[in-house]
Design an enzyme around this catalytic site. Structure first.
Site, PDB file in Angstrom:
ATOM      1  N   SER A 133      29.626   0.019 -19.645  1.00  0.00           N
ATOM      2  CA  SER A 133      28.220   0.224 -19.280  1.00  0.00           C
ATOM      3  C   SER A 133      27.664   1.479 -19.940  1.00  0.00           C
ATOM      4  O   SER A 133      28.408   2.439 -20.199  1.00  0.00           O
ATOM      5  CB  SER A 133      28.125   0.382 -17.761  1.00  0.00           C
ATOM      6  OG  SER A 133      26.870   0.895 -17.398  1.00  0.00           O
ATOM      7  N   TYR A 158      29.954   4.360 -10.129  1.00  0.00           N
ATOM      8  CA  TYR A 158      29.992   3.146 -10.962  1.00  0.00           C
ATOM      9  C   TYR A 158      30.355   3.505 -12.402  1.00  0.00           C
ATOM     10  O   TYR A 158      31.260   2.912 -13.001  1.00  0.00           O
ATOM     11  CB  TYR A 158      28.634   2.445 -10.895  1.00  0.00           C
ATOM     12  CG  TYR A 158      28.439   1.362 -11.923  1.00  0.00           C
ATOM     13  CD1 TYR A 158      29.181   0.180 -11.865  1.00  0.00           C
ATOM     14  CD2 TYR A 158      27.512   1.511 -12.957  1.00  0.00           C
ATOM     15  CE1 TYR A 158      29.010  -0.819 -12.819  1.00  0.00           C
ATOM     16  CE2 TYR A 158      27.333   0.510 -13.903  1.00  0.00           C
ATOM     17  CZ  TYR A 158      28.078  -0.648 -13.827  1.00  0.00           C
ATOM     18  OH  TYR A 158      27.902  -1.635 -14.765  1.00  0.00           O
TER      19      TYR A 158
HETATM   20  N1  LIG Z   1      23.281  -6.393 -16.240  1.00  0.00           N
HETATM   21  C1  LIG Z   1      23.309  -5.162 -16.766  1.00  0.00           C
HETATM   22  O1  LIG Z   1      22.268  -4.578 -17.105  1.00  0.00           O
HETATM   23  C2  LIG Z   1      24.634  -4.465 -16.992  1.00  0.00           C
HETATM   24  C3  LIG Z   1      24.600  -3.182 -17.559  1.00  0.00           C
HETATM   25  C4  LIG Z   1      25.805  -2.528 -17.790  1.00  0.00           C
HETATM   26  C5  LIG Z   1      27.003  -3.138 -17.462  1.00  0.00           C
HETATM   27  N2  LIG Z   1      27.007  -4.375 -16.891  1.00  0.00           N
HETATM   28  C6  LIG Z   1      28.312  -4.978 -16.560  1.00  0.00           C
HETATM   29  O2  LIG Z   1      28.350  -6.302 -17.083  1.00  0.00           O
HETATM   30  C7  LIG Z   1      29.123  -7.148 -16.244  1.00  0.00           C
HETATM   31  C8  LIG Z   1      28.306  -8.353 -15.815  1.00  0.00           C
HETATM   32  O3  LIG Z   1      27.145  -7.869 -15.133  1.00  0.00           O
HETATM   33  P1  LIG Z   1      26.045  -8.827 -14.523  1.00  0.00           P
HETATM   34  O4  LIG Z   1      24.747  -8.170 -14.696  1.00  0.00           O
HETATM   35  O5  LIG Z   1      26.257 -10.206 -15.012  1.00  0.00           O
HETATM   36  O6  LIG Z   1      26.425  -8.705 -12.968  1.00  0.00           O
HETATM   37  P2  LIG Z   1      26.622  -9.833 -11.878  1.00  0.00           P
HETATM   38  O7  LIG Z   1      26.842  -9.111 -10.579  1.00  0.00           O
HETATM   39  O8  LIG Z   1      25.518 -10.820 -11.935  1.00  0.00           O
HETATM   40  O9  LIG Z   1      27.954 -10.549 -12.327  1.00  0.00           O
HETATM   41  C9  LIG Z   1      29.246 -10.109 -11.967  1.00  0.00           C
HETATM   42  C10 LIG Z   1      29.964 -11.277 -11.335  1.00  0.00           C
HETATM   43  O10 LIG Z   1      31.284 -10.852 -10.999  1.00  0.00           O
HETATM   44  C11 LIG Z   1      31.642 -11.365  -9.749  1.00  0.00           C
HETATM   45  N3  LIG Z   1      32.633 -10.473  -9.150  1.00  0.00           N
HETATM   46  C12 LIG Z   1      32.438  -9.197  -8.732  1.00  0.00           C
HETATM   47  N4  LIG Z   1      33.571  -8.707  -8.213  1.00  0.00           N
HETATM   48  C13 LIG Z   1      34.501  -9.690  -8.335  1.00  0.00           C
HETATM   49  C14 LIG Z   1      35.865  -9.788  -7.952  1.00  0.00           C
HETATM   50  N5  LIG Z   1      36.489  -8.778  -7.346  1.00  0.00           N
HETATM   51  N6  LIG Z   1      36.542 -10.944  -8.221  1.00  0.00           N
HETATM   52  C15 LIG Z   1      35.900 -11.973  -8.842  1.00  0.00           C
HETATM   53  N7  LIG Z   1      34.599 -11.942  -9.187  1.00  0.00           N
HETATM   54  C16 LIG Z   1      33.913 -10.811  -8.935  1.00  0.00           C
HETATM   55  C17 LIG Z   1      30.342 -11.391  -8.961  1.00  0.00           C
HETATM   56  O11 LIG Z   1      30.382 -12.364  -7.923  1.00  0.00           O
HETATM   57  C18 LIG Z   1      29.314 -11.717 -10.014  1.00  0.00           C
HETATM   58  O12 LIG Z   1      29.017 -13.106 -10.064  1.00  0.00           O
HETATM   59  C19 LIG Z   1      29.586  -6.265 -15.087  1.00  0.00           C
HETATM   60  O13 LIG Z   1      30.876  -5.794 -15.399  1.00  0.00           O
HETATM   61  C20 LIG Z   1      28.583  -5.127 -15.078  1.00  0.00           C
HETATM   62  O14 LIG Z   1      29.124  -3.963 -14.514  1.00  0.00           O
HETATM   63  C21 LIG Z   1      25.849  -5.054 -16.656  1.00  0.00           C
END
Ligand SMILES: NC(=O)c1ccc[n+]([C@@H]2O[C@H](COP(=O)([O-])OP(=O)(O)OC[C@H]3O[C@@H](n4cnc5c(N)ncnc54)[C@H](O)[C@@H]3O)[C@@H](O)[C@H]2O)c1
Length: 330
Positions: A133, A158
């Site tokens: 991130s 985070y």
């Molecule tokens: N969306 C953004 O702007 C952004 C920015 C920086 C980093 N990220 C990272 O990208 C990745 C995806 O983000 P996103 O926006 O799609 O988030 P999101 O929350 O929509 O997707 C993450 C998914 O992981 C699942 N999950 C969480 N913990 C879990 C566990 N212990 N076991 C199994 N499944 C689990 C959740 O149910 C969710 O569906 C994440 O790692 C997030 O930290 C996202």
């Protein structure tokens, strides 16, 4: 051969799955469908994937090491892993650090053990891509953020767990030669986006005539990145694992951003226009854990992965608002 995709019911995961399925890959998606935000949205995303050729889904907790190990027996063909499952959200991490320890630290370590196990098999692990991130940059002032900068001072728990992911992954790449790529995403938005993020929060409030909370009095800049650009970048990273030539550690970290930071107030104006309603703004001070600006240097990703984001907010935001209205029957 098969791609294991964690967080498949999540925002980014769903879009990555779509690209992979469209090009004929077999994808095993896993997700624990937790209720950090409305699981109905996760089920709805899955509905768009289920029934498509090559897609299998399992509800699975990545912090459960036995459950993760068991995947190898059921899916002996897995040779690439895209690991996106995590507890996301900067603000939520202030009051719920345990969720981040479980999903982002224990879960990530379990995924590393999983890919190490793959390395012992004939097909090996051709590529391990995981989500980091922009939060790892913490309070860095030097812009744009580049992967050469120090990231030892995260300002949110985070961000600290994401930095830990990079370090843990580096050690596995070094020790077990797992070809690994960490991707630092910069504020991703678009259709099927997350309800805890500003495009959703602002759109829902504006359409319902509620005030929007504007932090640091609107004096912030974000490198908003459209979901299609990000999903293509994730797949490109999977397709171009680090070679680890000449004994180098096969581990790389890239920024996936848009390289065009936008002022918060300009961004709100674009949402207002897409909604056709003016926003009522409730100016607030800076929140703990938040940063003033994010701005990605994406040259290395462009060079090595062919990453080329092409969607300005003027195009991406109206697409999000259109999807939001359709999803909610507005
Ligand atoms: N969306 C953004 O702007 C952004 C920015 C920086 C980093 N990220 C990272 O990208 C990745 C995806 O983000 P996103 O926006 O799609 O988030 P999101 O929350 O929509 O997707 C993450 C998914 O992981 C699942 N999950 C969480 N913990 C879990 C566990 N212990 N076991 C199994 N499944 C689990 C959740 O149910 C969710 O569906 C994440 O790692 C997030 O930290 C996202």
């Amino acid at each position: 051969m098969t791609v294991l995709l964690t967080g498949a019911a999540g925002f980014i995961g769903m879009h990555v799955a779509e690209i992979l399925l469209a090009r004929g890959e077999r994808v095993v998606g896993i997700d624990n469908l937790n209720s950090y935000y409305d699981p109905a949205l996760k089920h709805a995303r899955l509905k768009t994937l289920e029934g498509r050729n090559g897609f299998t889904f399992e509800e699975l907790e990545i912090a459960d090491d036995a459950a993760v190990t068991g995947l190898t027996e059921r899916y002996p063909d897995i040779d690439r892993v895209v690991h996106l499952a995590a507890q996301a959200g900067v603000r939520y991490s202030i009051d719920h650090p345990g969720d981040y320890v479980r999903s982002n630290l224990v879960g990530h370590a379990n995924m590393l053990e999983f890919v190490r196990g793959l390395m012992d098999r004939p097909a090996g692990c051709r590529s391990f891509v995981y989500a980091s991130s922009s939060s790892v940059y913490g309070a860095n002032r030097e812009m744009p953020f580049s992967t050469g900068q120090k990231t030892d001072s995260p300002v949110s728990f985070y961000g600290a767990t994401k930095k830990a992911n990079e370090l843990l992954s580096y050690s596995y790449a070094h020790l077990y030669r797992v070809p690994s790529t960490g991707l630092r995403f910069f504020t991703v938005y678009g259709p099927w986006g997350r309800p805890d993020m500003s495009p959703w929060l602002f759109t829902s409030a504006i359409l319902e005539g509620r005030p929007i909370r504007v932090f640091n009095n609107g004096d912030m800049m974000r490198d908003f990145t459209y979901i299609d650009d990000i999903a293509k970048g994730v797949v490109a990273a999977m397709d171009h694992p680090p070679s680890g030539e000449d004994g180098a550690c096969p581990h790389m970290v890239y920024n996936l951003g848009n390289n065009t930071p936008v002022k918060l107030l300009d961004y709100i104006r674009v949402i207002e226009e897409a909604c056709g309603v003016p926003a009522i703004m409730d100016m607030q001070p800076m929140q703990p854990g938040d940063v003033y600006a994010t701005y990605a240097d994406i040259d290395p990703a462009a060079q090595d992965l062919g990453y080329a984001p092409s969607t300005p907010i003027g195009v991406g935001i109206p697409k999000f608002v259109e999807w939001y209205k359709r999803y909610h029957g507005v």
